[in-house]
Each structure stands twice: as C-alpha cells, then as structure tokens.
Scaffold this motif. Structure first.
Motif, PDB file in Angstrom:
ATOM      1  N   UNK A 309       0.818  -1.201   0.000  1.00  0.00           N
ATOM      2  CA  UNK A 309       0.000   0.000   0.000  1.00  0.00           C
ATOM      3  C   UNK A 309       0.846   1.242   0.000  1.00  0.00           C
ATOM      4  N   UNK A 310       0.223   2.377   0.349  1.00  0.00           N
ATOM      5  CA  UNK A 310       0.923   3.656   0.421  1.00  0.00           C
ATOM      6  C   UNK A 310       0.549   4.356   1.719  1.00  0.00           C
ATOM      7  N   UNK A 311       1.420   5.261   2.137  1.00  0.00           N
ATOM      8  CA  UNK A 311       1.152   6.078   3.308  1.00  0.00           C
ATOM      9  C   UNK A 311       0.688   7.454   2.877  1.00  0.00           C
ATOM     10  N   UNK A 312      -0.278   7.977   3.594  1.00  0.00           N
ATOM     11  CA  UNK A 312      -0.821   9.300   3.310  1.00  0.00           C
ATOM     12  C   UNK A 312      -0.837  10.111   4.602  1.00  0.00           C
ATOM     13  N   UNK A 313      -1.136  11.403   4.471  1.00  0.00           N
ATOM     14  CA  UNK A 313      -1.336  12.245   5.653  1.00  0.00           C
ATOM     15  C   UNK A 313      -2.710  12.890   5.543  1.00  0.00           C
ATOM     16  N   UNK A 314      -3.309  13.162   6.711  1.00  0.00           N
ATOM     17  CA  UNK A 314      -4.604  13.834   6.723  1.00  0.00           C
ATOM     18  C   UNK A 314      -4.402  15.330   6.909  1.00  0.00           C
ATOM     19  N   UNK A 315      -5.486  16.058   7.191  1.00  0.00           N
ATOM     20  CA  UNK A 315      -5.423  17.515   7.325  1.00  0.00           C
ATOM     21  C   UNK A 315      -4.579  17.956   8.518  1.00  0.00           C
ATOM     22  N   UNK A 316      -4.365  17.057   9.472  1.00  0.00           N
ATOM     23  CA  UNK A 316      -3.557  17.379  10.647  1.00  0.00           C
ATOM     24  C   UNK A 316      -2.149  16.793  10.546  1.00  0.00           C
ATOM     25  N   UNK A 338      -8.083   1.864  -4.137  1.00  0.00           N
ATOM     26  CA  UNK A 338      -8.025   1.606  -2.709  1.00  0.00           C
ATOM     27  C   UNK A 338      -7.800   2.844  -1.874  1.00  0.00           C
ATOM     28  N   UNK A 339      -7.484   3.967  -2.537  1.00  0.00           N
ATOM     29  CA  UNK A 339      -7.257   5.221  -1.826  1.00  0.00           C
ATOM     30  C   UNK A 339      -8.526   6.072  -1.800  1.00  0.00           C
ATOM     31  N   UNK A 340      -8.617   7.055  -0.881  1.00  0.00           N
ATOM     32  CA  UNK A 340      -9.767   7.972  -0.888  1.00  0.00           C
ATOM     33  C   UNK A 340      -9.811   8.766  -2.195  1.00  0.00           C
ATOM     34  N   UNK A 341     -10.932   9.429  -2.433  1.00  0.00           N
ATOM     35  CA  UNK A 341     -11.101  10.184  -3.673  1.00  0.00           C
ATOM     36  C   UNK A 341     -10.023  11.249  -3.838  1.00  0.00           C
ATOM     37  N   UNK A 342      -9.668  11.901  -2.750  1.00  0.00           N
ATOM     38  CA  UNK A 342      -8.561  12.852  -2.734  1.00  0.00           C
ATOM     39  C   UNK A 342      -7.602  12.428  -1.630  1.00  0.00           C
ATOM     40  N   UNK A 343      -6.325  12.340  -1.950  1.00  0.00           N
ATOM     41  CA  UNK A 343      -5.362  11.857  -0.961  1.00  0.00           C
ATOM     42  C   UNK A 343      -4.048  12.602  -1.093  1.00  0.00           C
ATOM     43  N   UNK A 344      -3.397  12.778   0.059  1.00  0.00           N
ATOM     44  CA  UNK A 344      -2.052  13.355   0.113  1.00  0.00           C
ATOM     45  C   UNK A 344      -1.075  12.195   0.333  1.00  0.00           C
ATOM     46  N   UNK A 345      -0.451  11.761  -0.745  1.00  0.00           N
ATOM     47  CA  UNK A 345       0.391  10.560  -0.723  1.00  0.00           C
ATOM     48  C   UNK A 345       1.830  10.939  -0.404  1.00  0.00           C
ATOM     49  N   UNK A 346       2.426  10.230   0.566  1.00  0.00           N
ATOM     50  CA  UNK A 346       3.843  10.425   0.891  1.00  0.00           C
ATOM     51  C   UNK A 346       4.670   9.723  -0.182  1.00  0.00           C
ATOM     52  N   UNK A 361       4.923  18.046   6.310  1.00  0.00           N
ATOM     53  CA  UNK A 361       4.836  17.752   4.876  1.00  0.00           C
ATOM     54  C   UNK A 361       5.468  18.829   4.004  1.00  0.00           C
ATOM     55  N   UNK A 362       6.038  18.379   2.911  1.00  0.00           N
ATOM     56  CA  UNK A 362       6.496  19.278   1.856  1.00  0.00           C
ATOM     57  C   UNK A 362       5.772  18.872   0.580  1.00  0.00           C
ATOM     58  N   UNK A 363       4.804  19.688   0.161  1.00  0.00           N
ATOM     59  CA  UNK A 363       3.974  19.362  -0.993  1.00  0.00           C
ATOM     60  C   UNK A 363       4.741  19.682  -2.267  1.00  0.00           C
ATOM     61  N   UNK A 364       5.116  18.635  -3.003  1.00  0.00           N
ATOM     62  CA  UNK A 364       5.955  18.818  -4.188  1.00  0.00           C
ATOM     63  C   UNK A 364       5.187  19.440  -5.346  1.00  0.00           C
ATOM     64  N   UNK A 365       3.868  19.265  -5.365  1.00  0.00           N
ATOM     65  CA  UNK A 365       3.075  19.808  -6.467  1.00  0.00           C
ATOM     66  C   UNK A 365       2.082  20.853  -5.985  1.00  0.00           C
ATOM     67  N   UNK A 366       2.443  21.542  -4.922  1.00  0.00           N
ATOM     68  CA  UNK A 366       1.515  22.501  -4.334  1.00  0.00           C
ATOM     69  C   UNK A 366       1.188  23.646  -5.281  1.00  0.00           C
TER      70      UNK A 366
END
Length: 372
Positions: A309-316, A338-346, A361-366
C-alpha cells in the motif's frame, strides 16, 4: 603508593613480626575497599531527555479518475486459418506450380494430377447420359399413351439418373486433378514431388492464411465478467513487434485444471511480417474503474499485515496507511485503487515514519497543476 605502604608496614612493629605473605593480603584488601568506596559513593549524572523531532516528508496531492483497467496475459500467435492440402482424386502428380513458402491467391493451381484416361471416360459418360435421356423421354411419351407399364418407365428413369450421376462424377474427377488454393495464403509445407503417386484424399501439405494473425491466450476466471468482445488490446511479440489486436472470442467454459478461460484476438498482417508461434504479451482492457496515478514507485510500502500500500497524511499531518490494488501500468507510473477520492500521498520519507505519527509535509506539487 604501594612501595610507601610496604615501607611503613615492614618498619612497623606488626610488619617486623610478619612475613611478606601477610603484606600481600593487606594490599589486596586495601584495593578492594578503595574500589568498593568508589562504586557506592560515585556521583550519578542525570539522564538526558531526548525530544523527538518531527520528520519532514515529500507529499503529492492526488485525485481519483476513471481509467480503463487492464490485465497482463501471455499468448501465442497462430495463423487465422490452417488447412491440410488434400488431393481428392488418385493419380500421378503431373506438375507442381507452387512450392512451400510461396504466397498464392485463392483459386491458384498448386499442383495437377495426370489426366490419363479421364477424357475417354468423360466422352463415354456423356454418350451414356444422352442415350439414357432419349430413352427416358421416349418412355415418358409412351407412358402418357399407356403403351408401356409403370415399371418400364421407372426403369428408364433410373437408368437416366444413373447415367447423369456418372457423368457428374467424371466431371468432378477431372476438376479434382487440379489442387487449388482454398483462400489467399501461403503454402507452408508440400510433401510431394512430380511423378509421385497419390491416393484419393491423401494429405500432401499444409496451407496457411497469415493475412490476419490470431493470438490465443488464457485469462483467470475472476476477470471473465469484465472482458468484452470488440476491445483492442496492445500486444508485444517476442521478436519486439508491437501490434494492436481485436478481441474476437471469449470462451464460455473454464479449463478445470487451470481455472482459466480461452480468448482469441486478431491482428492485421497484410505485410506478412508476423508468423505463427511467437509469444505475445497482451495488455487486455477490462472495465472502467476509479483509480489514482502514482508516478513514483518509492511511495509503495508494506502494511503490518504484509499488504502492499501507500502512506498518506490527513489535514492534521497524521500518517495513515491504505492497501492498494494495481489497476494499470504505464511508462511514467502506475494506476491503483483503494485510496480515498482525494489523498495526500507520501512519495519520499515514508520509510522513516509510522502510522499515527505526525509529520512535517512538503507538498511537491503545491503550485503545480496535477497532470495525468
């Protein structure tokens, strides 16, 4: 120090009365007492309190899209048509016009059988048929006048039909002296030579249609409900050739040993570059499913239960883990479900953090638009 202790001891009243062995015991017990004192009264330093630092990870924002999923299967190329070349009359091979490996058109003569006495039999059959026809027509006229019996008429009718059938057989036998191509194709084998005798219905070679190449494969039973005839699959052949193949057949009965279903695809081969017997790697399209594209394979990891799988982060900025399933592979990434509709993937640094941990987090595509 030890020398001073020895001097004082030896010159003392006690030392003068004792021998050197007693001095050794005295020194030993003194050293033991010295070390024991240090262990009991040593100063303990306070333990340092480690303050955990927040790990920084690279994160990419992703969104689900509907994509056409596919499966990877392996098959083999075959000629779309393959027939045995059979001679339909017995005789001596007169002439061979097409050799093995040659391409021929439908109706082209491949070889001929010597006529021998066939023309004489044809003339005799024609004469017998004409005679029987005259007698039959006469019998019909006489029967109408009640001049012959019904039995005589039926006998003349049977003789006419027999003569006509013999003539037809003789004509067909002459036609069969020419072995012609049943369709456009290639003489794959021809195991006969001029002057050889061949029996009726004997096989003398093999004929292939390679204008269209067929690819046969087996698909697992769990995908059978998601396969539809008419879809176009991408095929990579073992010689490096890439072709598009149309799915034309899906089997209705599973192979009980392998629990798979047979499928057939067809690819255009007008230039005759494709041959039979090549291994084909097929990307067979299935149905449309919601999925996310992961451009970096390093974001894949294992869960505590061993699932991929993959690791993600939530709003916190708390780490979560989601098991995934592969939907489709592309050169620049993979599509997974298998991921939510919108996800922040590490996508980097995930191996240093655990589920439930807070990260920076450092958002690479922010500031970039998410691309397909």
């Amino acid at each position: 120090m030890i020398r001073q202790l020895k001097y004082r001891y030896v010159n003392s009243k006690f030392g003068q009365k004792k021998n050197s062995t007693q001095f050794v015991y005295f020194v030993f017990f003194a050293l033991v007492a010295w070390f024991a004192y240090g262990m009991i009264f040593k100063t303990e330093k306070p333990e340092e309190v480690l303050v955990p630092s927040i790990v920084r990870v690279d994160v990419e924002k992703t969104t689900q899209k509907n994509v056409l999923s596919d499966i990877l299967v392996y098959g083999q190329t075959k000629a779309s048509e393959k027939v045995d070349l059979k001679v339909r009359t017995a005789g001596i091979v007169d002439k061979i016009y097409k050799r093995k490996g040659q391409q021929v058109k439908k109706g082209d003569v491949i070889l001929t059988i010597k006529m021998e006495d066939r023309l004489a039999k044809l003339n005799a059959a024609k004469a017998a048929k004409e005679k029987a026809e005259i007698e039959f027509n006469t019998a019909k006229s006489l029967l109408a006048q009640d001049l012959i019996s019904r039995v005589e008429f039926v006998a003349n009718e049977a003789a006419y039909k027999s003569a006509k059938a013999t003539l037809d057989d003789t004509i067909r036998d002459i036609e069969f002296t020419e072995l012609c191509a049943p369709f456009d194709g290639i003489v794959n084998t021809l195991d006969i030579e001029e002057g050889s005798f061949v029996a009726k219905e004997s096989t003398v070679g093999e004929f292939l249609n390679l204008n269209t190449i067929k690819i046969t494969a087996q698909i697992p039973e769990k995908y059978i409900s998601r396969v539809r005839k008419g879809v176009v699959a991408n095929a990579m052949l073992s010689d490096g050739t890439k072709v598009d193949a149309l799915l034309t057949y899906v089997g209705a009965i599973a192979n009980l040993a392998t629990r798979t279903f047979a499928v057939e695809l067809e690819a255009n081969n007008k230039d005759k570059k494709l041959v039979e017997g090549l291994t084909a790697e097929l990307r067979l399209p299935l149905n449309t499913v919601p999925a996310m594209k992961l451009k970096v394979s390093s974001c894949l990891t294992f869960g505590e239960d061993g699932s991929v799988g993959v690791k993600t982060i939530d709003s916190e900025n708390i780490v979560h883990f989601y098991p995934i399933e592969l939907v489709k592979e592309e050169e620049d990434g993979i599509w997974v479900s298998g991921l939510p509709e919108n996800a922040n993937v590490i996508i980097a640094g995930g191996e240093y953090v655990r589920v439930g941990e807070k990260v920076e987090p450092h958002f690479v595509n922010e500031k970039e638009e998410i691309k397909d």
